[in-house]
Every structure is written in structure tokens, then in C-alpha cells.
Design a protein around this motif. Sequence first.
Motif, PDB file in Angstrom:
ATOM      1  N   SER A   1       2.874  -2.603   9.430  1.00  0.00           N
ATOM      2  CA  SER A   1       1.392  -2.151   9.059  1.00  0.00           C
ATOM      3  C   SER A   1       0.226  -2.689   9.937  1.00  0.00           C
ATOM      4  O   SER A   1       0.098  -3.801  10.311  1.00  0.00           O
ATOM      5  CB  SER A   1       1.266  -2.680   7.461  1.00  0.00           C
ATOM      6  N   LYS A   2      -0.440  -1.839  10.205  1.00  0.00           N
ATOM      7  CA  LYS A   2      -1.646  -1.981  11.226  1.00  0.00           C
ATOM      8  C   LYS A   2      -2.763  -2.609  10.399  1.00  0.00           C
ATOM      9  O   LYS A   2      -3.879  -2.980  11.206  1.00  0.00           O
ATOM     10  CB  LYS A   2      -1.906  -0.872  11.965  1.00  0.00           C
TER      11      LYS A   2
ATOM     12  N   PRO B   1      -4.521  -6.833   1.598  1.00  0.00           N
ATOM     13  CA  PRO B   1      -5.775  -6.793   0.868  1.00  0.00           C
ATOM     14  C   PRO B   1      -6.017  -7.862   0.023  1.00  0.00           C
ATOM     15  O   PRO B   1      -6.938  -8.238  -0.546  1.00  0.00           O
ATOM     16  CB  PRO B   1      -5.510  -5.524   0.186  1.00  0.00           C
ATOM     17  N   PHE B   2      -4.836  -8.650  -0.188  1.00  0.00           N
ATOM     18  CA  PHE B   2      -4.952 -10.157  -1.093  1.00  0.00           C
ATOM     19  C   PHE B   2      -5.432 -11.229  -0.163  1.00  0.00           C
ATOM     20  O   PHE B   2      -5.533 -12.238  -0.786  1.00  0.00           O
ATOM     21  CB  PHE B   2      -3.646 -10.310  -1.471  1.00  0.00           C
ATOM     22  N   ILE B   3      -5.826 -10.936   0.924  1.00  0.00           N
ATOM     23  CA  ILE B   3      -6.321 -12.280   1.759  1.00  0.00           C
ATOM     24  C   ILE B   3      -7.850 -12.024   1.926  1.00  0.00           C
ATOM     25  O   ILE B   3      -8.259 -11.031   2.257  1.00  0.00           O
ATOM     26  CB  ILE B   3      -5.702 -12.498   3.163  1.00  0.00           C
ATOM     27  N   PRO B   4      -8.561 -12.941   1.433  1.00  0.00           N
ATOM     28  CA  PRO B   4      -9.864 -12.634   1.549  1.00  0.00           C
ATOM     29  C   PRO B   4     -10.555 -12.695   2.902  1.00  0.00           C
ATOM     30  O   PRO B   4     -10.022 -13.462   3.799  1.00  0.00           O
ATOM     31  CB  PRO B   4     -10.560 -14.056   0.779  1.00  0.00           C
TER      32      PRO B   4
ATOM     33  N   THR C   1       0.871  -1.306   0.065  1.00  0.00           N
ATOM     34  CA  THR C   1       0.039  -0.027  -0.040  1.00  0.00           C
ATOM     35  C   THR C   1       0.841   1.066  -0.077  1.00  0.00           C
ATOM     36  O   THR C   1       1.751   1.199   0.912  1.00  0.00           O
ATOM     37  CB  THR C   1      -1.103  -0.153   1.080  1.00  0.00           C
ATOM     38  N   ARG C   2       0.504   2.289  -0.751  1.00  0.00           N
ATOM     39  CA  ARG C   2       1.342   3.464  -0.834  1.00  0.00           C
ATOM     40  C   ARG C   2       1.121   4.265   0.147  1.00  0.00           C
ATOM     41  O   ARG C   2      -0.364   4.488   0.403  1.00  0.00           O
ATOM     42  CB  ARG C   2       1.208   4.194  -2.303  1.00  0.00           C
TER      43      ARG C   2
END
Length: 333
Positions: free
Chosen positions: A323-324, A328-331, A68-69
Motif C-alpha cells: 500500500s502506498k 489511517p490509524f497512525i496519528p 482500506t477497501r
Amino acid sequence: MLRLWTLRPQQGVATASRFISSTAATNATASSSTVAEKSDSKWTPESLRTGLIARKRGMTAMYDDHGTRVPVTVLQLEDCQVTANIKSVRADKTEYHAVQVAASDKPEKTTTNQMLGHFRKAGVAPKRIVKEFPVTPDAHVPVGSTFSAIHFVPGQYVDVAANSIGKGFQGTMKRWNFKGLRASHGVSVSHRAAGAIGAHQVSPCHLCTSVQLFTRLQDPGRVWPGKKMAGRMGGKRITTQNLTVVKIDSNLDLIYVKGCVPGVDDAQVLIKDAKKKVIHAAKVAHADSKFDALLPKYVSDLPFPAGTKEMAKSLPPIIEAISKRTSPFIPRE
């Protein structure tokens, strides 16, 4: 003739006293035993650490563990050192404690003799900016200590204060986000006008009818205080709260905070622990016996009383926050 320096405070009258502490823990040449004693102290929910003075270097972008940017602002410490420890007794007999911090070296020829003596007593080079941060009695730092970027832990929240960029005299649409009037259909020369600011008020007369009296008496008949109007925009002291520390670099004394920071590039900014999400949140969690939630997620402890250059030698030069957010790639389940 009575002179001011001959006056003495009356007996029994409480007077506020302010002085610079000169104990062994605050001398510029602090002994090794004193430094060791200070390093053994631990942060508690009732502790209030000192802040730091940094330079805003600009903005860039980073990518977290999930790709994530994240937009970040780079802050750099410039020879940030302790010049004094302040202890003041108020009129109500309570004590006020603070740490005086100075940063950014400057030539001696552009420094006043008074400040030269002050810096010489502290054993530091002349500085461009000197600020005072309130602390608790257990958070005093030895005079002459040099701060490092590890004073702030990646993952914690900080408050950054600075003077915002001045915009000059601006209208209501830019200064207060007024919508303005229509671009056509009956609007003439009032597209960006502020509109009415207050009606007239005329004294009634015995010759006026009831209708005329109603039209002549209009309220408020003045401009309300605080009315949003055109005026000078920016150039004020702004504090941006609850910014996340994303990364630190102790070699270059860089602090990366998530989001934007007020002020122009190379401006002096003040950084301290977040008042809401660190100081107040720790007190609330401690009162509720939630000892695992005293600090933000993934933060176990804070350098106390401060993060110095000596402490940075025993830690990795670059530390990034975890990262808290979830990947996003894990369903989601």
C-alpha cells in the motif's frame, strides 16, 4: 498486357519494407542459449516492452494492508502467446519494431487457411485475436513464448484499452451531462430539450429598416462543427490510463488493477505499461539523474523483455502490491 505483379520499384527510390524476422531469437523452437541471453537483458528507461491481451472478468473489492477497501477489475490471460516479431523499414530509413501477440484459442474449423498457416509456422494453436505492440529493438520476444501475469509488477501503472459499452441513441442530458430546463414554472414540453443550436441568417433587402435588418441578420446562421447534440453514445475505443496493478496470480494468470476498465465482461482488452507514469516518467527521471525514481514506488525492476511462464516458476504464485498510503490509524505528526 501489363500486370501488377510485373512492376518493379525504380532504382534509387526508397520503398518501405515490412517483414517478419526469422532470426534464431524469434523461432518457435528457440535454443536454450538464446532464451538465456534474452533473460539476462535488463530494462532501461529507453526500453519499450510489449503489451498483453487479456479478458475482462468483472469487478470485485480487495483490502490493503491498512484495511482500506479498494475496488479492482480482474483481468485474465488466455493462452497469450507470441506469433511473430515485426521489423519494418520506413521511407526515412528508420526502423519500426513490434511484437505480434495472439490470445484465446479457437477451433481450427472456424479459422481461415491463411491464419492456420501463420499459427502453424509460429508453433501455436489458432487464436481468436491478434494484435501488434510497438517495441524497442531490444524487446523482441521469442516466437511461441507464453506470457504470464508476472509481466506486470504489482505497484506499477498500466494503460488498458477496449471498446466501451454501447448505449445506443441518447439525448444531450445523458450523453453530455446537460442540466436541462426546469420541471415547472413556465417550461412546457422542453424539460430535457437540447436548446438552440444556431440562429437563422437571412439576406438583407433594401426595404428593411435598420431594426428589421438587425433582427433578420443573426449569426452564426449555421450549426458549429462539433456541437454537442443527441446521438449514438458509447461503443468507442477508450483507453483508461494510469491504473495501478494491485495483485497478480500466476497460477490462474489473473491481473488485478485498481479502478474500472472499459468494455463488457469477457471482452478482450489490451494492457501495456503506462505511457505517462512509467515510460515518460522514467525518461524524465533518467534525464534529471534521479535514478532512484525511474519506476513507481516499491517497484525496483520490470521483467524484460517479457514475463513468461518459465519466469513465473521461480516466483511466488500470488504477489500483492504494498500500500502506498499511510495507515489511517497512525496519528499525523
